[in-house]
Design a protein around this motif. Structure first.
Motif, PDB file in Angstrom:
ATOM      1  N   ASP A  98       0.767  -1.191   0.151  1.00  0.00           N
ATOM      2  CA  ASP A  98      -0.275  -0.030  -0.402  1.00  0.00           C
ATOM      3  C   ASP A  98       0.096   1.245  -0.237  1.00  0.00           C
ATOM      4  N   ALA A  99       1.976   1.114   0.995  1.00  0.00           N
ATOM      5  CA  ALA A  99       2.655   2.599   1.282  1.00  0.00           C
ATOM      6  C   ALA A  99       3.237   2.828  -0.728  1.00  0.00           C
ATOM      7  N   LEU A 100       3.932   1.903  -1.132  1.00  0.00           N
ATOM      8  CA  LEU A 100       4.496   1.914  -1.702  1.00  0.00           C
ATOM      9  C   LEU A 100       3.847   2.404  -3.315  1.00  0.00           C
TER      10      LEU A 100
ATOM     11  N   LEU B  61      -4.382  -1.440   8.564  1.00  0.00           N
ATOM     12  CA  LEU B  61      -3.340  -2.767   9.316  1.00  0.00           C
ATOM     13  C   LEU B  61      -1.941  -2.413   9.816  1.00  0.00           C
ATOM     14  N   MET B  62      -1.445  -1.238  10.088  1.00  0.00           N
ATOM     15  CA  MET B  62      -0.309  -1.716   9.709  1.00  0.00           C
ATOM     16  C   MET B  62      -0.754  -1.244  11.437  1.00  0.00           C
ATOM     17  N   ILE B  63      -1.364  -0.527  12.206  1.00  0.00           N
ATOM     18  CA  ILE B  63      -1.422  -0.690  13.851  1.00  0.00           C
ATOM     19  C   ILE B  63      -2.127  -1.744  14.106  1.00  0.00           C
ATOM     20  N   LEU B  64      -3.226  -1.798  13.567  1.00  0.00           N
ATOM     21  CA  LEU B  64      -3.888  -2.851  14.201  1.00  0.00           C
ATOM     22  C   LEU B  64      -3.486  -4.061  13.994  1.00  0.00           C
ATOM     23  N   PHE B  65      -3.178  -4.599  12.965  1.00  0.00           N
ATOM     24  CA  PHE B  65      -3.130  -5.814  11.362  1.00  0.00           C
ATOM     25  C   PHE B  65      -1.340  -5.917  11.448  1.00  0.00           C
ATOM     26  N   MET B  66      -0.303  -5.235  11.536  1.00  0.00           N
ATOM     27  CA  MET B  66       0.307  -5.352  11.810  1.00  0.00           C
ATOM     28  C   MET B  66       1.683  -5.715  13.198  1.00  0.00           C
ATOM     29  N   ALA B  67       1.119  -4.066  13.801  1.00  0.00           N
ATOM     30  CA  ALA B  67       2.228  -3.681  14.989  1.00  0.00           C
ATOM     31  C   ALA B  67       1.349  -4.304  15.885  1.00  0.00           C
TER      32      ALA B  67
ATOM     33  N   ALA C 111     -12.542   6.585   4.968  1.00  0.00           N
ATOM     34  CA  ALA C 111     -12.463   7.903   5.735  1.00  0.00           C
ATOM     35  C   ALA C 111     -11.643   7.820   6.689  1.00  0.00           C
ATOM     36  N   GLY C 112      -9.821   7.521   5.898  1.00  0.00           N
ATOM     37  CA  GLY C 112      -8.623   7.688   7.021  1.00  0.00           C
ATOM     38  C   GLY C 112      -9.236   6.592   8.185  1.00  0.00           C
ATOM     39  N   TRP C 113      -7.936   5.907   8.884  1.00  0.00           N
ATOM     40  CA  TRP C 113      -7.778   5.120   9.655  1.00  0.00           C
ATOM     41  C   TRP C 113      -8.196   5.479  10.918  1.00  0.00           C
ATOM     42  N   MET C 114      -9.105   6.540  11.050  1.00  0.00           N
ATOM     43  CA  MET C 114      -9.588   7.284  13.004  1.00  0.00           C
ATOM     44  C   MET C 114     -11.006   7.549  12.078  1.00  0.00           C
TER      45      MET C 114
ATOM     46  N   VAL D 242       8.804   7.914  14.557  1.00  0.00           N
ATOM     47  CA  VAL D 242       8.701   7.261  15.825  1.00  0.00           C
ATOM     48  C   VAL D 242       7.960   5.552  15.897  1.00  0.00           C
ATOM     49  N   LEU D 243       6.909   5.078  14.526  1.00  0.00           N
ATOM     50  CA  LEU D 243       6.181   4.032  14.920  1.00  0.00           C
ATOM     51  C   LEU D 243       7.384   3.154  14.034  1.00  0.00           C
ATOM     52  N   ILE D 244       7.591   3.351  12.528  1.00  0.00           N
ATOM     53  CA  ILE D 244       9.065   3.079  12.188  1.00  0.00           C
ATOM     54  C   ILE D 244       9.954   2.591  13.343  1.00  0.00           C
ATOM     55  N   GLY D 245      10.668   3.692  13.552  1.00  0.00           N
ATOM     56  CA  GLY D 245      11.775   3.565  14.006  1.00  0.00           C
ATOM     57  C   GLY D 245      11.849   3.250  15.928  1.00  0.00           C
TER      58      GLY D 245
ATOM     59  N   THR E 168       8.282   0.738  16.792  1.00  0.00           N
ATOM     60  CA  THR E 168       8.347  -0.683  16.882  1.00  0.00           C
ATOM     61  C   THR E 168       8.665  -1.252  15.843  1.00  0.00           C
ATOM     62  N   VAL E 169       9.138  -0.914  14.993  1.00  0.00           N
ATOM     63  CA  VAL E 169       9.133  -2.004  13.655  1.00  0.00           C
ATOM     64  C   VAL E 169      10.843  -1.910  13.964  1.00  0.00           C
ATOM     65  N   TYR E 170      11.553  -1.403  13.861  1.00  0.00           N
ATOM     66  CA  TYR E 170      12.749  -1.672  14.868  1.00  0.00           C
ATOM     67  C   TYR E 170      12.651  -2.423  16.038  1.00  0.00           C
TER      68      TYR E 170
ATOM     69  N   VAL F 206      15.705   8.480   3.582  1.00  0.00           N
ATOM     70  CA  VAL F 206      15.813   9.154   2.313  1.00  0.00           C
ATOM     71  C   VAL F 206      13.971   9.247   2.406  1.00  0.00           C
ATOM     72  N   CYS F 207      13.022   7.889   2.927  1.00  0.00           N
ATOM     73  CA  CYS F 207      11.940   8.687   2.727  1.00  0.00           C
ATOM     74  C   CYS F 207      11.256   9.744   3.341  1.00  0.00           C
ATOM     75  N   PHE F 208      11.642   9.357   4.838  1.00  0.00           N
ATOM     76  CA  PHE F 208      10.957  10.485   5.595  1.00  0.00           C
ATOM     77  C   PHE F 208      11.538  11.864   6.012  1.00  0.00           C
TER      78      PHE F 208
ATOM     79  N   THR G  69      -0.072  18.870   2.188  1.00  0.00           N
ATOM     80  CA  THR G  69      -0.628  18.249   3.712  1.00  0.00           C
ATOM     81  C   THR G  69      -0.757  16.896   3.105  1.00  0.00           C
ATOM     82  N   ARG G  70      -1.127  15.885   4.093  1.00  0.00           N
ATOM     83  CA  ARG G  70      -1.205  15.073   4.190  1.00  0.00           C
ATOM     84  C   ARG G  70      -3.435  14.806   3.191  1.00  0.00           C
ATOM     85  N   ARG G  71      -2.951  13.153   3.094  1.00  0.00           N
ATOM     86  CA  ARG G  71      -3.632  12.777   1.714  1.00  0.00           C
ATOM     87  C   ARG G  71      -4.008  12.926   0.730  1.00  0.00           C
TER      88      ARG G  71
HETATM   89  C1  HEM Z   1       7.512   1.011   4.429  1.00  0.00           C
HETATM   90  C2  HEM Z   1       7.194   2.623   5.453  1.00  0.00           C
HETATM   91  C3  HEM Z   1       5.935   3.482   5.139  1.00  0.00           C
HETATM   92  C4  HEM Z   1       5.711   4.068   3.982  1.00  0.00           C
HETATM   93  C5  HEM Z   1       6.623   4.636   2.754  1.00  0.00           C
HETATM   94  C6  HEM Z   1       4.760   4.736   4.249  1.00  0.00           C
HETATM   95  C7  HEM Z   1       3.526   5.915   3.164  1.00  0.00           C
HETATM   96  C8  HEM Z   1       2.160   6.297   4.147  1.00  0.00           C
HETATM   97  C9  HEM Z   1       1.627   6.835   2.686  1.00  0.00           C
HETATM   98  C10 HEM Z   1       2.606   8.090   1.525  1.00  0.00           C
HETATM   99  C11 HEM Z   1       1.504   7.560   3.989  1.00  0.00           C
HETATM  100  C12 HEM Z   1      -0.105   8.804   3.579  1.00  0.00           C
HETATM  101  C13 HEM Z   1      -0.149  10.020   3.217  1.00  0.00           C
HETATM  102  C14 HEM Z   1      -0.837  10.624   3.237  1.00  0.00           C
HETATM  103  O1  HEM Z   1      -1.105  10.766   1.970  1.00  0.00           O
HETATM  104  O2  HEM Z   1      -1.362  11.424   4.357  1.00  0.00           O
HETATM  105  C15 HEM Z   1       1.033   6.852   4.805  1.00  0.00           C
HETATM  106  C16 HEM Z   1       0.251   6.992   6.341  1.00  0.00           C
HETATM  107  C17 HEM Z   1       0.262   6.230   7.211  1.00  0.00           C
HETATM  108  N1  HEM Z   1       0.493   5.192   7.809  1.00  0.00           N
HETATM  109 FE1  HEM Z   1       2.686   4.894   6.703  1.00  0.00          FE
HETATM  110  N2  HEM Z   1       4.265   4.552   5.703  1.00  0.00           N
HETATM  111  C18 HEM Z   1       5.124   3.255   5.554  1.00  0.00           C
HETATM  112  C19 HEM Z   1       5.377   2.575   7.619  1.00  0.00           C
HETATM  113  C20 HEM Z   1       3.899   2.866   8.072  1.00  0.00           C
HETATM  114  C21 HEM Z   1       4.045   1.906   9.314  1.00  0.00           C
HETATM  115  C22 HEM Z   1       4.717   1.013   9.357  1.00  0.00           C
HETATM  116  C23 HEM Z   1       2.932   2.459   9.892  1.00  0.00           C
HETATM  117  C24 HEM Z   1       2.718   2.089  11.279  1.00  0.00           C
HETATM  118  C25 HEM Z   1       2.965   1.282  12.189  1.00  0.00           C
HETATM  119  C26 HEM Z   1       2.429   3.082   9.561  1.00  0.00           C
HETATM  120  C27 HEM Z   1       1.080   3.913  10.128  1.00  0.00           C
HETATM  121  C28 HEM Z   1       0.536   4.893   8.959  1.00  0.00           C
HETATM  122  C29 HEM Z   1      -0.561   5.759   9.388  1.00  0.00           C
HETATM  123  C30 HEM Z   1      -1.401   5.372  11.047  1.00  0.00           C
HETATM  124  C31 HEM Z   1      -0.770   6.836   8.086  1.00  0.00           C
HETATM  125  C32 HEM Z   1      -2.458   7.487   8.209  1.00  0.00           C
HETATM  126  C33 HEM Z   1      -3.160   6.701   7.487  1.00  0.00           C
HETATM  127  C34 HEM Z   1      -4.377   8.114   7.615  1.00  0.00           C
HETATM  128  O3  HEM Z   1      -3.897   9.593   7.131  1.00  0.00           O
HETATM  129  O4  HEM Z   1      -5.793   7.790   7.600  1.00  0.00           O
HETATM  130  N3  HEM Z   1       3.184   3.409   7.952  1.00  0.00           N
HETATM  131  N4  HEM Z   1       1.879   6.191   5.081  1.00  0.00           N
END
Ligand code: HEM
Ligand SMILES: [Cu+2]
Length: 645
Positions: A60-62, A91-97, A150-153, A405-408, A410-412, A448-450, A462-464
């Motif tokens: 999803d992230a990619l 998924l990341m918060i509830l079904f991965m972490a 509708a977003g993760w919240m 903080v979540l990756i650096g 929890t995931v680490y 490089v990513c963050f 802005t996000r989203r």
């Molecule tokens: C592999 C590395 C990751 C990448 C490249 C990545 C990338 C992204 C991107 C592009 C967004 C959307 C930003 C937006 O348009 O608003 C996002 C949102 C988010 N990510 Fe990640 N992510 C990664 C890993 C994680 C991990 C490990 C977690 C949690 C443990 C996480 C939790 C979230 C949450 C909670 C959101 C917000 C979703 C929302 O706005 O509803 N991500 N991430």
């Protein structure tokens, strides 16, 4: 693309079914895994699920980073982008972490405290299967019906019926509700396990720091998850039963949802990060060959974090008009958490200082975590300054901060824990060369990513948002950020490759104590026999296993760890298929409610009720392993029974 995904899901499912049937593994799967109540196996199943979900969330992230790689991309449509950031976050918060921390809870806690299982093994199996089927339910939304968007919240009114007709949000609500029940049960289970099942002599002040961090996380689970349960239940009533808890026009108030959500949501980030702190404490002590510096202050800082993190939730809506008094309170409370966290970081550094430090994979991830968390923590304090948050709010600055903080954190932490306890779980270690490559790809990719995203936040992105126009000046930083994301993807693939490679060629752990460890799990063979300890040890010291090895080396009498009681038949819980069946019933009920098919929903709940009633009439739930069988097993491991020493 969605089509392609559907086809590949179906193909993979058919392939798995075929392999299982071909090798006649159904019976084995059912007996050894689906019905097990053994905490070690449940831990392994959580681990596998977490890694699969990390893969799905990572894809999803990619996809998102590909869409944002340059202005005006047409890779994803706006609707797809909404669905993907929603399922990614959820998924990341509830079904991965969550399953990842539960994996290490299960793998390490009973072994570290000298117990034969958790306090409620049957409930533990129920927790796992509830999580598993909830994850299936959420992932099914992708194939049947439409994903939540509708977003993760999932704030109302966005998630209210008039704005979001499809079943997608129902999937979100029901999947979270079902896994939430399992999580509350896990919280209670490990809370009781740590308080009640410790080996004789293991006072709280001799408890390994990892167990302390689990205790903190469990307290937070027990107090915080009910708020999520309430929020989701009310939202579900609004959506499927015409309620108006959160709809303004009928006298409801969406702010109620937002408060309830973050009363859970903020502690949740500490629920997933505290166990990571625990893993780092174990890893740092083991690989510095030193007792952890400042044990008491570590314990105190865990408990202070546990309490304060429950009191800061309103920093998630500084901009929603609560007024200066409220905002100041929550700003100050949020900043205070930096103090105990700083204490912990310095404690790890002091432990390493003057220690004989080795750096295998678990330690590498721990060292990688420290600068991450320093930056993530500093930007967190910046966000906690309420007036400044009006600027940062919902910008990429925030996205960069919480990923850091979540990756650096929890995931680490969980990856470090995975490398650390892998030999204990499987009897072989992971390959160091592959592990080093994986770490560097992931870690460099991470910066490089963050890092560019902090700048993007300052520049007003802005996000989203699913795309942006060329004139904004955001293109270069977004391109760099996406490259970083792909590098992290390569890191992940190398970890997966390591797991597969090492299953065949990994160095076997014949001693059971491959890292020269300090805590009780290393006193057992790897993997541990299903009853864990043939004789429950008497613990007379902190780091009792390490101290007992030191005493033996120095030729002294071993007093730190003793085996006083004679070998007795071992009392164990029986396997049961009911946790699995019960969770299938929950799945059926959830699926029915998603589509407002009440008949199916009621049938599912009747099934749940029936399982509970049947269980309460079941008395034959445990058995004894006879002494000669234990002796036989221990001999097969090449061990003299401690009682016979
Ligand atoms: C592999 C590395 C990751 C990448 C490249 C990545 C990338 C992204 C991107 C592009 C967004 C959307 C930003 C937006 O348009 O608003 C996002 C949102 C988010 N990510 Fe990640 N992510 C990664 C890993 C994680 C991990 C490990 C977690 C949690 C443990 C996480 C939790 C979230 C949450 C909670 C959101 C917000 C979703 C929302 O706005 O509803 N991500 N991430
Ligand atoms: Cu928060």
């Amino acid at each position: 693309m969605i089509y392609g995904a559907d086809v590949s899901i179906v193909l993979v499912t058919i392939a798995i079914l075929f392999v299982l049937t071909y090798y006649k593994k159904w019976g084995w799967l059912w007996r050894e895994w689906l019905t097990t109540v053994d905490h070690k196996k449940i831990g392994i199943m959580y681990l596998i699920a977490a890694i699969l979900m990390l893969f799905r969330g990572g894809v999803d992230a990619l996809l998102m980073r590909t869409q944002l790689i340059q202005p005006n991309m047409h890779f994803l449509k706006a609707q797809h982008y909404n669905e993907i950031f929603t399922t990614h976050g959820t998924l990341m918060i509830l079904f991965m972490a969550m399953p990842f921390i539960f994996a290490v809870f299960n793998v390490a806690v009973p072994l570290q405290i000298g117990a034969r299982d958790v306090a409620f093994p049957y409930l533990n199996a129920i927790s796992f299967w509830l999580f598993f089927f909830a994850a299936m339910l959420l992932n099914l939304s992708f194939v049947i019906g439409g994903s939540p968007d509708a977003g993760w919240m999932s704030y109302p009114p966005l998630s209210d019926l008039p704005f979001d007709m499809g079943p997608g949000e129902n999937y979100y609500i029901l999947a979270l509700q079902i896994t939430g029940i399992g999580s509350i049960a896990t919280g209670i289970n490990f809370f009781v396990t740590i308080l009640k099942m410790r080996a004789p002599g293991m006072t709280l002040m001799r408890l390994p720091l990892f167990c302390w961090s689990v205790l903190g996380a469990c307290i937070l689970i027990i107090v915080a998850f009910p708020a999520l349960t309430a929020a989701l239940a009310l939202l579900l009533i609004d959506r499927i039963a015409g309620g108006h808890f959160f709809t303004m026009l009928a006298g409801g108030n969406p702010m109620m949802y937002i408060n309830l959500f973050w009363v859970w949501g903020h502690p949740e980030v500490y629920i997933v990060v505290l166990p990571a702190f625990g893993v780092f404490s174990e890893v740092v002590a083991t690989f510095s060959r030193k007792r952890i510096f400042g044990y008491t202050s570590m314990v105190a800082s865990i408990m202070v974090i546990t309490v304060i993190s429950y009191l800061v939730w309103a920093h998630h809506f500084f901009t929603m008009g609560a007024g200066p008094g409220v905002n100041s309170f929550f700003a100050v409370a949020s900043m205070i958490i930096a103090i105990p966290t700083g204490v912990k970081v310095f404690t790890w550094l002091f432990t390493m200082y003057a220690g004989r430090v080795r750096v295998p994979a678990p330690m590498l991830w721990t060292l990688g975590f420290i600068p991450n968390f320093a930056i993530g923590g500093a930007t967190g304090v910046m966000l906690a300054a309420a007036p400044a948050d009006y600027q940062y709010h919902n910008s990429y600055f925030l996205i960069a901060h919480f990923h850091q903080v979540l990756i650096g954190g929890t995931v680490y932490g969980m990856i470090a824990g995975m490398y650390y306890w892998w030999p204990k779980m499987f009897g072989h270690r992971l390959n160091e060369r592959l592990a080093k490559h994986a770490f560097w790809w992931f870690n460099i990719g991470f910066y490089v990513c963050f890092m560019p995203q902090y700048f993007l936040g300052y520049m007003g992105m802005t996000r989203r948002i699913f795309t942006y126009s060329p004139g904004m000046g955001w293109a270069t930083w977004n391109l760099i950020s996406s490259i970083g994301a792909y590098m992290m993807g390569i890191g992940f693939i190398l970890i997966a490759a390591d797991i597969i490679y090492s299953a065949f060629y990994g160095e076997r752990d014949t001693t059971g104590d491959i890292w020269d460890g300090r805590t009780l799990e290393w006193s057992l063979p790897s993997p541990a026999p299903h009853y864990n300890f043939a004789v429950i040890p008497q613990v007379n010291d902190r780091d009792a296993w390490w101290e007992s090895k030191q005493q033996r080396l120095e030729g002294k009498e071993v007093t730190a760890l003793q085996y006083k009681s004679p070998l007795r038949p071992i009392h164990m819980p029986k396997s049961s298929g009911r946790p699995f069946v019960l969770s299938v019933c929950f799945f059926v009920a959830g699926f029915g409610l998603v589509f407002n098919w009440y008949i199916l929903g009621i049938l599912g709940f009747l099934g749940v009720g029936l399982c509970l009633i049947l269980r309460s009439f079941e008395f034959d739930t445990d058995y004894y392993i006879p002494i000669d069988e234990v002796q036989h097993t221990e001999k097969a491991y090449g061990r003299l029974l401690h009682g016979e020493q």
